[in-house]
Design a protein around this motif. Structure first.
Motif, mmCIF file in Angstrom:
data_model
loop_
_atom_site.group_PDB
_atom_site.id
_atom_site.type_symbol
_atom_site.label_atom_id
_atom_site.label_comp_id
_atom_site.label_asym_id
_atom_site.label_seq_id
_atom_site.Cartn_x
_atom_site.Cartn_y
_atom_site.Cartn_z
ATOM 1 N N ASP A 10 23.840 -43.922 -41.486
ATOM 2 C CA ASP A 10 25.046 -43.153 -41.172
ATOM 3 C C ASP A 10 24.724 -41.903 -40.358
ATOM 4 N N ILE A 11 23.591 -41.270 -40.659
ATOM 5 C CA ILE A 11 23.170 -40.098 -39.876
ATOM 6 C C ILE A 11 22.767 -40.537 -38.472
ATOM 7 N N GLY A 12 22.034 -41.637 -38.392
ATOM 8 C CA GLY A 12 21.757 -42.271 -37.108
ATOM 9 C C GLY A 12 20.512 -41.819 -36.370
ATOM 10 N N VAL A 13 19.986 -40.660 -36.730
ATOM 11 C CA VAL A 13 18.791 -40.169 -36.048
ATOM 12 C C VAL A 13 17.894 -39.487 -37.076
ATOM 13 N N VAL A 14 16.590 -39.754 -36.988
ATOM 14 C CA VAL A 14 15.631 -39.217 -37.951
ATOM 15 C C VAL A 14 14.589 -38.379 -37.210
ATOM 16 N N PRO A 15 14.614 -37.047 -37.368
ATOM 17 C CA PRO A 15 13.604 -36.206 -36.736
ATOM 18 C C PRO A 15 12.214 -36.506 -37.299
ATOM 19 N N VAL A 16 11.261 -36.739 -36.413
ATOM 20 C CA VAL A 16 9.879 -37.006 -36.811
ATOM 21 C C VAL A 16 9.091 -35.719 -36.615
ATOM 22 N N ILE A 17 8.647 -35.153 -37.725
ATOM 23 C CA ILE A 17 8.165 -33.775 -37.725
ATOM 24 C C ILE A 17 6.670 -33.667 -38.024
ATOM 25 N N LYS A 18 5.982 -32.887 -37.195
ATOM 26 C CA LYS A 18 4.599 -32.517 -37.459
ATOM 27 C C LYS A 18 4.557 -30.991 -37.543
ATOM 28 N N LEU A 19 4.253 -30.483 -38.727
ATOM 29 C CA LEU A 19 4.260 -29.038 -38.930
ATOM 30 C C LEU A 19 2.837 -28.486 -38.967
ATOM 31 N N ASN A 20 2.582 -27.513 -38.110
ATOM 32 C CA ASN A 20 1.272 -26.859 -38.093
ATOM 33 C C ASN A 20 1.178 -25.758 -39.135
ATOM 34 N N ASN A 21 2.347 -25.204 -39.511
ATOM 35 C CA ASN A 21 2.381 -24.121 -40.490
ATOM 36 C C ASN A 21 3.535 -24.364 -41.465
ATOM 37 N N PRO A 22 3.352 -25.311 -42.391
ATOM 38 C CA PRO A 22 4.456 -25.676 -43.286
ATOM 39 C C PRO A 22 4.934 -24.548 -44.182
ATOM 40 N N GLU A 23 4.014 -23.666 -44.589
ATOM 41 C CA GLU A 23 4.420 -22.557 -45.455
ATOM 42 C C GLU A 23 5.466 -21.679 -44.776
ATOM 43 N N ARG A 24 5.316 -21.511 -43.489
ATOM 44 C CA ARG A 24 6.212 -20.631 -42.726
ATOM 45 C C ARG A 24 7.434 -21.364 -42.189
ATOM 46 N N ASP A 25 7.242 -22.596 -41.756
ATOM 47 C CA ASP A 25 8.271 -23.247 -40.941
ATOM 48 C C ASP A 25 9.126 -24.309 -41.643
ATOM 49 N N ALA A 26 8.664 -24.862 -42.759
ATOM 50 C CA ALA A 26 9.388 -25.982 -43.375
ATOM 51 C C ALA A 26 10.797 -25.598 -43.807
ATOM 52 N N ALA A 27 10.938 -24.473 -44.475
ATOM 53 C CA ALA A 27 12.252 -24.073 -45.002
ATOM 54 C C ALA A 27 13.268 -23.799 -43.891
ATOM 55 N N PRO A 28 12.930 -22.942 -42.909
ATOM 56 C CA PRO A 28 13.909 -22.698 -41.848
ATOM 57 C C PRO A 28 14.202 -23.932 -41.003
ATOM 58 N N LEU A 29 13.227 -24.817 -40.864
ATOM 59 C CA LEU A 29 13.458 -26.056 -40.114
ATOM 60 C C LEU A 29 14.458 -26.941 -40.859
ATOM 61 N N ALA A 30 14.295 -27.050 -42.168
ATOM 62 C CA ALA A 30 15.227 -27.847 -42.964
ATOM 63 C C ALA A 30 16.648 -27.326 -42.792
ATOM 64 N N LYS A 31 16.808 -26.023 -42.819
ATOM 65 C CA LYS A 31 18.137 -25.422 -42.648
ATOM 66 C C LYS A 31 18.694 -25.715 -41.260
ATOM 67 N N ALA A 32 17.847 -25.626 -40.244
ATOM 68 C CA ALA A 32 18.291 -25.864 -38.867
ATOM 69 C C ALA A 32 18.762 -27.307 -38.686
ATOM 70 N N LEU A 33 18.030 -28.252 -39.273
ATOM 71 C CA LEU A 33 18.414 -29.659 -39.168
ATOM 72 C C LEU A 33 19.745 -29.914 -39.880
ATOM 73 N N CYS A 34 19.873 -29.381 -41.087
ATOM 74 C CA CYS A 34 21.104 -29.604 -41.852
ATOM 75 C C CYS A 34 22.312 -28.957 -41.172
ATOM 76 N N GLU A 35 22.106 -27.780 -40.605
ATOM 77 C CA GLU A 35 23.198 -27.108 -39.897
ATOM 78 C C GLU A 35 23.631 -27.901 -38.668
ATOM 79 N N GLY A 36 22.701 -28.683 -38.129
ATOM 80 C CA GLY A 36 23.019 -29.512 -36.966
ATOM 81 C C GLY A 36 23.591 -30.866 -37.331
ATOM 82 N N GLY A 37 23.799 -31.092 -38.626
ATOM 83 C CA GLY A 37 24.369 -32.364 -39.055
ATOM 84 C C GLY A 37 23.369 -33.487 -39.187
ATOM 85 N N VAL A 38 22.078 -33.129 -39.276
ATOM 86 C CA VAL A 38 21.022 -34.137 -39.410
ATOM 87 C C VAL A 38 20.196 -33.819 -40.661
ATOM 88 N N PRO A 39 20.737 -34.098 -41.844
ATOM 89 C CA PRO A 39 20.038 -33.781 -43.087
ATOM 90 C C PRO A 39 19.013 -34.836 -43.495
#
Length: 214
Positions: A10-39
């Motif tokens: 139903d979402i239709g697209v799956v972001p394929v993610i490679k994080l170099n700094n997960p401690e810093r970037d995982a949380a804000p990235l999750a929010k950005a994806l969800c805000e864009g309608g891609v949870p």
């Protein structure tokens, strides 16, 4: 399809993610994806700290579907499950990994691009197969050709998918969803361009709706 597979479709697209700094970037990235309608996200084990990223994304956005990608060992399946992953994605078809994931009651999308792969997948009762690398392996034309003898599968093409060809793929009823990294490139993540990521997700969702309703 089962509920999880249907939700991803139903979402239709799956972001394929490679994080170099997960401690810093995982949380804000999750929010950005969800805000864009891609949870939904596939966090690849190509980078160290993938379990940490999966855990952080699930804690930040509990309703988000988070999977583990580029999984090549049973130990990684265990790590992914412990972190909260809901689906395992492998680059190729490994019957040992498929059987192990099923024994752990977690969904798995193995990489399949040949009739031999599809035949093997039949024995495991799978619904969704990853088609990787999609463009380099024949793209949509090959996926459609493969669906003739194997109509029971839905496919998630990954590799070479972009905003330019997303609609072409999603217009086919064979496609469950498309995996892509164009909305989560290293430049966008490392430079904290969260708004751009959200915008690309919104554009992707618009294409999903056009393709599915057109």
């Amino acid at each position: 399809m089962n509920a999880l597979n249907q939700a991803i479709s139903d979402i239709g697209v799956v972001p394929v993610i490679k994080l170099n700094n997960p401690e810093r970037d995982a949380a804000p990235l999750a929010k950005a994806l969800c805000e864009g309608g891609v949870p939904v996200a596939e966090v690849t084990f190509r980078a160290a700290g993938a379990p940490l990223a999966i855990k952080a994304m699930k804690e930040t956005c509990p309703d988000m579907i988070v999977g583990a990608g580029t999984v090549t060992t049973t130990a990684q399946i265990d790590e992914a499950i412990a972190a909260g992953a809901q689906v395992i994605v492998t680059p190729g078809f490994d019957p040992e990994l498929v059987a192990y994931a099923q024994s752990k009651d977690i969904a798995i999308y193995p990489g399949c691009t040949t009739p031999t792969d599809y035949h093997a997948a039949l024995k495991f009762g799978l619904e969704v197969l990853k088609f990787f690398p999609a463009e380099q392996s024949g793209g949509l034309a090959k996926i459609k050709a493969m669906s003739a003898p194997f109509p029971q599968f839905k496919v998630m093409p990954t590799g070479g998918v972009s905003l330019k060809n997303l609609k072409d793929y999603l217009s086919s009823p064979v496609i469950a969803a498309c995996g892509g990294s164009y909305m989560v490139t290293a430049d966008l993540i490392d430079n904290h361009k969260w708004d751009e990521i959200t915008d690309l997700c919104k554009k992707s969702r618009e294409i999903v709706k056009e393709a599915r309703n057109g």
